[in-house]
Scaffold this motif. Structure first.
Motif, PDB file in Angstrom:
ATOM      1  N   ALA A 174       8.353 -10.744 -19.282  1.00  0.00           N
ATOM      2  CA  ALA A 174       7.253  -9.386 -19.312  1.00  0.00           C
ATOM      3  C   ALA A 174       5.938 -10.264 -18.540  1.00  0.00           C
ATOM      4  O   ALA A 174       5.324  -9.811 -17.893  1.00  0.00           O
ATOM      5  CB  ALA A 174       6.895  -9.175 -20.527  1.00  0.00           C
ATOM      6  N   MET A 175       5.823 -11.546 -19.074  1.00  0.00           N
ATOM      7  CA  MET A 175       4.781 -12.442 -18.306  1.00  0.00           C
ATOM      8  C   MET A 175       4.844 -12.487 -16.825  1.00  0.00           C
ATOM      9  O   MET A 175       3.864 -12.156 -16.190  1.00  0.00           O
ATOM     10  CB  MET A 175       4.706 -13.610 -19.000  1.00  0.00           C
ATOM     11  N   ILE A 176       6.171 -12.810 -16.256  1.00  0.00           N
ATOM     12  CA  ILE A 176       6.233 -12.908 -14.842  1.00  0.00           C
ATOM     13  C   ILE A 176       5.998 -11.450 -14.287  1.00  0.00           C
ATOM     14  O   ILE A 176       5.483 -11.367 -13.338  1.00  0.00           O
ATOM     15  CB  ILE A 176       7.604 -13.692 -14.673  1.00  0.00           C
ATOM     16  N   ASN A 177       6.753 -10.450 -14.944  1.00  0.00           N
ATOM     17  CA  ASN A 177       6.602  -9.271 -14.344  1.00  0.00           C
ATOM     18  C   ASN A 177       5.296  -8.730 -14.212  1.00  0.00           C
ATOM     19  O   ASN A 177       4.742  -8.153 -13.110  1.00  0.00           O
ATOM     20  CB  ASN A 177       7.714  -8.282 -15.019  1.00  0.00           C
ATOM     21  N   GLY A 178       4.503  -8.853 -15.115  1.00  0.00           N
ATOM     22  CA  GLY A 178       3.051  -8.395 -15.377  1.00  0.00           C
ATOM     23  C   GLY A 178       2.187  -9.176 -14.203  1.00  0.00           C
ATOM     24  O   GLY A 178       1.341  -8.512 -13.589  1.00  0.00           O
ATOM     25  N   ALA A 179       2.432 -10.523 -14.257  1.00  0.00           N
ATOM     26  CA  ALA A 179       1.936 -11.166 -13.332  1.00  0.00           C
ATOM     27  C   ALA A 179       1.871 -10.818 -11.692  1.00  0.00           C
ATOM     28  O   ALA A 179       1.050 -10.883 -11.068  1.00  0.00           O
ATOM     29  CB  ALA A 179       2.203 -12.681 -13.305  1.00  0.00           C
ATOM     30  N   LEU A 180       3.257 -10.607 -11.487  1.00  0.00           N
ATOM     31  CA  LEU A 180       3.681 -10.173 -10.053  1.00  0.00           C
ATOM     32  C   LEU A 180       2.871  -8.761  -9.908  1.00  0.00           C
ATOM     33  O   LEU A 180       2.284  -8.686  -8.805  1.00  0.00           O
ATOM     34  CB  LEU A 180       5.165  -9.979  -9.954  1.00  0.00           C
ATOM     35  N   ARG A 181       2.872  -7.782 -10.738  1.00  0.00           N
ATOM     36  CA  ARG A 181       2.382  -6.631 -10.471  1.00  0.00           C
ATOM     37  C   ARG A 181       1.005  -6.596 -10.248  1.00  0.00           C
ATOM     38  O   ARG A 181       0.250  -6.223  -9.304  1.00  0.00           O
ATOM     39  CB  ARG A 181       2.752  -5.627 -11.795  1.00  0.00           C
ATOM     40  N   ALA A 182       0.261  -7.536 -11.145  1.00  0.00           N
ATOM     41  CA  ALA A 182      -1.309  -7.560 -11.070  1.00  0.00           C
ATOM     42  C   ALA A 182      -1.538  -8.305  -9.824  1.00  0.00           C
ATOM     43  O   ALA A 182      -2.891  -7.876  -9.157  1.00  0.00           O
ATOM     44  CB  ALA A 182      -1.841  -8.334 -12.565  1.00  0.00           C
ATOM     45  N   ALA A 183      -0.784  -9.361  -9.510  1.00  0.00           N
ATOM     46  CA  ALA A 183      -1.128  -9.917  -8.263  1.00  0.00           C
ATOM     47  C   ALA A 183      -1.158  -9.047  -6.986  1.00  0.00           C
ATOM     48  O   ALA A 183      -2.062  -9.415  -6.046  1.00  0.00           O
ATOM     49  CB  ALA A 183      -0.244 -11.176  -8.036  1.00  0.00           C
ATOM     50  N   PHE A 184      -0.236  -8.544  -6.988  1.00  0.00           N
ATOM     51  CA  PHE A 184      -0.102  -7.548  -5.639  1.00  0.00           C
ATOM     52  C   PHE A 184      -0.943  -6.506  -5.643  1.00  0.00           C
ATOM     53  O   PHE A 184      -1.323  -6.067  -4.530  1.00  0.00           O
ATOM     54  CB  PHE A 184       1.609  -6.912  -5.622  1.00  0.00           C
ATOM     55  N   GLU A 185      -1.317  -5.886  -6.831  1.00  0.00           N
ATOM     56  CA  GLU A 185      -2.330  -4.755  -6.950  1.00  0.00           C
ATOM     57  C   GLU A 185      -3.736  -5.467  -6.596  1.00  0.00           C
ATOM     58  O   GLU A 185      -4.542  -4.829  -5.672  1.00  0.00           O
ATOM     59  CB  GLU A 185      -2.279  -4.105  -8.380  1.00  0.00           C
ATOM     60  N   HIS A 186      -3.945  -6.773  -7.321  1.00  0.00           N
ATOM     61  CA  HIS A 186      -5.239  -7.412  -6.713  1.00  0.00           C
ATOM     62  C   HIS A 186      -5.405  -7.383  -5.367  1.00  0.00           C
ATOM     63  O   HIS A 186      -6.429  -7.126  -4.598  1.00  0.00           O
ATOM     64  CB  HIS A 186      -5.361  -8.704  -7.560  1.00  0.00           C
ATOM     65  N   TYR A 187      -4.292  -8.074  -4.562  1.00  0.00           N
ATOM     66  CA  TYR A 187      -4.456  -8.341  -3.286  1.00  0.00           C
ATOM     67  C   TYR A 187      -4.580  -6.929  -2.319  1.00  0.00           C
ATOM     68  O   TYR A 187      -5.137  -6.552  -1.586  1.00  0.00           O
ATOM     69  CB  TYR A 187      -2.976  -9.119  -2.778  1.00  0.00           C
ATOM     70  N   ALA A 188      -3.611  -5.842  -2.576  1.00  0.00           N
ATOM     71  CA  ALA A 188      -3.457  -4.725  -1.906  1.00  0.00           C
ATOM     72  C   ALA A 188      -4.850  -4.033  -2.007  1.00  0.00           C
ATOM     73  O   ALA A 188      -5.028  -3.328  -0.896  1.00  0.00           O
ATOM     74  CB  ALA A 188      -2.393  -3.978  -2.297  1.00  0.00           C
ATOM     75  N   TRP A 189      -5.383  -4.006  -3.050  1.00  0.00           N
ATOM     76  CA  TRP A 189      -6.414  -2.984  -3.405  1.00  0.00           C
ATOM     77  C   TRP A 189      -7.850  -3.689  -3.104  1.00  0.00           C
ATOM     78  O   TRP A 189      -8.891  -3.010  -2.644  1.00  0.00           O
ATOM     79  CB  TRP A 189      -6.699  -2.760  -4.908  1.00  0.00           C
ATOM     80  N   ARG A 190      -7.837  -5.037  -2.204  1.00  0.00           N
ATOM     81  CA  ARG A 190      -8.825  -5.729  -1.817  1.00  0.00           C
ATOM     82  C   ARG A 190      -8.687  -6.036  -0.401  1.00  0.00           C
ATOM     83  O   ARG A 190      -9.624  -6.683   0.011  1.00  0.00           O
ATOM     84  CB  ARG A 190      -8.993  -6.867  -2.931  1.00  0.00           C
ATOM     85  N   VAL A 191      -7.539  -5.649   0.397  1.00  0.00           N
ATOM     86  CA  VAL A 191      -7.524  -6.134   1.599  1.00  0.00           C
ATOM     87  C   VAL A 191      -8.337  -4.960   2.595  1.00  0.00           C
ATOM     88  O   VAL A 191      -8.024  -3.835   2.351  1.00  0.00           O
ATOM     89  CB  VAL A 191      -5.990  -6.349   2.156  1.00  0.00           C
ATOM     90  N   ALA A 192      -9.265  -5.569   3.419  1.00  0.00           N
ATOM     91  CA  ALA A 192     -10.054  -4.600   4.119  1.00  0.00           C
ATOM     92  C   ALA A 192      -9.251  -3.606   5.156  1.00  0.00           C
ATOM     93  O   ALA A 192      -9.439  -2.557   5.396  1.00  0.00           O
ATOM     94  CB  ALA A 192     -11.275  -5.217   4.769  1.00  0.00           C
ATOM     95  N   ASP A 193      -8.399  -4.498   5.801  1.00  0.00           N
ATOM     96  CA  ASP A 193      -7.814  -3.808   7.195  1.00  0.00           C
ATOM     97  C   ASP A 193      -6.306  -3.497   6.641  1.00  0.00           C
ATOM     98  O   ASP A 193      -5.414  -4.552   6.465  1.00  0.00           O
ATOM     99  CB  ASP A 193      -7.752  -4.964   8.232  1.00  0.00           C
ATOM    100  N   ALA A 194      -6.034  -2.199   6.676  1.00  0.00           N
ATOM    101  CA  ALA A 194      -4.668  -1.791   6.056  1.00  0.00           C
ATOM    102  C   ALA A 194      -3.506  -2.186   7.005  1.00  0.00           C
ATOM    103  O   ALA A 194      -2.543  -2.020   6.544  1.00  0.00           O
ATOM    104  CB  ALA A 194      -4.661  -0.374   5.785  1.00  0.00           C
ATOM    105  N   GLY A 195      -4.098  -2.396   8.339  1.00  0.00           N
ATOM    106  CA  GLY A 195      -2.918  -2.736   9.235  1.00  0.00           C
ATOM    107  C   GLY A 195      -2.557  -4.215   9.389  1.00  0.00           C
ATOM    108  O   GLY A 195      -1.677  -4.597  10.226  1.00  0.00           O
ATOM    109  N   SER A 196      -3.182  -5.062   8.610  1.00  0.00           N
ATOM    110  CA  SER A 196      -2.924  -6.499   8.736  1.00  0.00           C
ATOM    111  C   SER A 196      -2.552  -7.038   7.399  1.00  0.00           C
ATOM    112  O   SER A 196      -2.752  -6.673   6.341  1.00  0.00           O
ATOM    113  CB  SER A 196      -4.140  -7.232   9.465  1.00  0.00           C
TER     114      SER A 196
END
Length: 219
Positions: A174-196
């Motif tokens: 659960a810890m690893i799963n939650g960490a992966l989801r949180a990390a990917f969301e954190h990165y995806a939601w904060r990348v300015a250029d959707a094409g890179s």
């Protein structure tokens, strides 16, 4: 069936934990599912989920609607292969994790074996961004991680030589799963250029999340 099918999807093409190279027929089916997913994201991005029909997704993928429903039960679930590819790769990489090794180093193994995932990373990031505002896609994203958790637990149980329902291994999973989801969301939601995609930046975000999840937890 119409293009208005809605979530939930529970169990549509879940991670299988299969080892070895799948038969040609399965590889072709997997390729078809992935192409459907790519076209679905393209249409969802251009038109929105509500305004995209199953007929349009099928036509874009060169299929009949009847064939589309053989692969996926809802139009939202068409994105499933993009969401689960990285999770499946993580499960494989975890099986190489050696005692005493920093768990973030598992990401190196993922990078070594995840060329196909890198190719679809811009599309995946766009998809995860949409999960913030599209409840149907959010449900599929959460279901993908929910289905991944017992897969991760089985990996930890195998490493420790304990039953798969062992509480300690379930908590680790659960810890690893939650960490992966949180990390990917954190990165995806904060990348300015959707094409890179800054692969180093994404990798570092995931490493930081994994370290945070396992800080103070022995291997």
């Amino acid at each position: 069936m119409s293009g208005g099918h809605t979530t939930p999807v529970g169990g549509a093409n879940p991670p299988e934990g299969r080892t070895g190279r799948p038969p040609l027929t399965e590889r072709r089916k997997a390729a078809t599912r992935l192409e459907i997913a790519r076209e679905a994201v393209r249409l969802f991005t251009a038109k929105g989920v509500a305004e995209t029909s199953a007929e349009e997704i099928a036509a874009a993928a060169g299929l009949s609607v009847r064939t589309l429903w053989r692969y996926f039960p809802t139009k939202e679930s068409c994105v499933w292969p993009l969401l689960t590819a990285g999770i499946d790769n993580m499960a494989r990489a975890l099986r190489t994790w050696r005692p005493g090794q920093d768990i973030s180093e598992v990401l190196d193994e993922m990078a070594r074996t995840g060329d196909d995932i890198v190719q679809d990373m811009p599309t995946l990031l766009v998809l995860v961004r949409m999960t913030r505002t599209e409840p149907g896609l959010r449900a599929v994203w959460l279901q993908a991680h929910d289905d991944a958790e017992p897969v991760f637990a089985d990996v930890f149980a195998e490493r420790a030589g304990v039953p798969g329902d062992d509480l300690d291994t379930r908590v680790r999973a659960a810890m690893i799963n939650g960490a992966l989801r949180a990390a990917f969301e954190h990165y995806a939601w904060r990348v300015a250029d959707a094409g890179s995609v800054d692969e180093d930046g994404l990798a570092e975000t995931m490493r930081a999340a994994l370290r945070a999840a396992t800080r103070g937890v022995s291997h």
